[in-house]
Design a protein around this motif. Structure first.
Motif: not given
Length: 333
Positions: A92-94, A157-159, A183-192
């Motif tokens: 994932i590249a911003g 991000i979804a891709r 913030r939601d992405l950081r939470q997803v990363v932490a869960k992963l």
């Protein structure tokens, strides 16, 4: 089998042409870099612009071939076993277009899901879950060229999660995102990571790095400078706390006490006199000097109306580390 992404003596040089008859020059982006991204951890890769972060990530993602050195992903070589490696990773590249503008959001996810060999039912379920995760369910059937920059980044991000990768490479992933989505992405990363995924993160938002990363590599001109936890790097860089006090209308005795205290501990000092006569003094020192400074001011007959202690940040540490690094001859800054 050795788990993780392991880069050993990694080097990447680009040939730069010089006109029609000029001799090409070489620009070294990565120079002898070794690092490890284990499962179950967020690993940071930091450095100033031009340090070689993106080139390193693209080699790990099989988008660039190393000039020399090796990268393995769970023992698979990124050059010899590129197809197998791609099943285990995603990027994932911003700031980069990583989806197709003429397709809808849902069509993009279905397309990339097919590239990864996901069965139809799994692909459809995974696509819907990810669209909901990034807040694009209502725009799922809108073509991407009508998306805002933030929406397109959310779709990227979804891709990047469509194949449920074992290792996720994040290059400025929250660039252009609104704060709630970041913030939601950081939470997803932490869960992963809690589920055993390995993550490599580069970001200019160093608060994000401090929040997520257990271990950080710092590089300059493609070379390893140092590594450790964010707290360890900050301490080792010699960054100091800043103590700021506000003293209303100080007497000459109070001003002298502050000057004597500063000289005694060899602190650096910045003073500011406000319009109402208040003296604001900021002292920078490695030790905890707030208490002794207040004691010295009060003993001289002064009063304190405000006191703040600012701890050094990871940004302070990175700047200090990079400032002490000088690229060797022939290496691109």
């Amino acid at each position: 089998m050795v788990r993780g992404i392991i880069a050993t003596d990694l080097r990447k040089a680009f040939r730069i042409p010089r006109g029609l008859f000029g001799k090409p020059t070489e620009k070294v982006a990565v120079d002898g870099l070794s690092l490890v991204i284990p499962p179950g951890r967020v690993t940071g890769l930091l450095g100033l612009n031009g340090a070689g972060k993106t080139s390193t990530i693209k080699m790990m993602a099989t988008l660039l071939r190393p000039t020399s050195g090796t990268i393995t992903v769970d023992g698979l070589d990124t050059v010899a076993d590129a197809r197998a490696v791609r099943r285990r990773i995603n990027l994932i590249a911003g700031g980069e277009r990583m989806v197709y503008a003429q397709l809808t959001g849902r069509e993009n996810l279905h397309y990339f899901g097919r590239l990864y060999g996901l069965p139809g039912g799994v692909r459809r379920q995974r696509s819907e879950e990810l669209l909901d995760l990034v807040g694009l369910s209502d725009a799922a059937d809108t073509v991407v060229e009508r998306y805002s920059r933030g929406m397109a980044q959310r779709l990227s991000i979804a891709r990047g999660l469509i194949n449920d990768p074992d290792y996720l490479l994040l290059d400025e992933p929250t660039l252009g995102l609104d704060a709630p989505i970041a913030r939601d992405l950081r939470q997803v990363v932490a869960k992963l990571v809690r589920n055993g995924k390995g993550v490599l993160l580069t970001s200019h938002y160093l608060a994000e790095v401090e929040e997520l990363c257990e271990h950080v590599y710092v590089i300059a001109a493609g070379r390893h400078l140092t590594e450790g936890s964010p707290a360890m790097l900050t301490a080792d860089a010699g960054c100091h706390k800043t103590v700021t006090v506000a003293v209303p209308d100080p007497s000459a005795e109070v001003a002298a006490a502050v000057a004597q205290f500063t000289a005694r501990i060899s602190a650096s000092i910045v003073e500011e006199r406000r319009d109402d006569g208040t003296l604001v003094v900021s002292l920078v020192h490695p030790d905890d000097i707030a208490g002794p400074l207040v004691t010295a001011i009060v003993a001289a007959g002064g009063a304190i109306i405000d006191l703040t202690v600012t701890n050094p940040s990871l940004e302070d540490a990175i700047l200090a580390i990079a400032d002490g690094a000088h690229p060797p001859a022939g290496v691109a800054p």
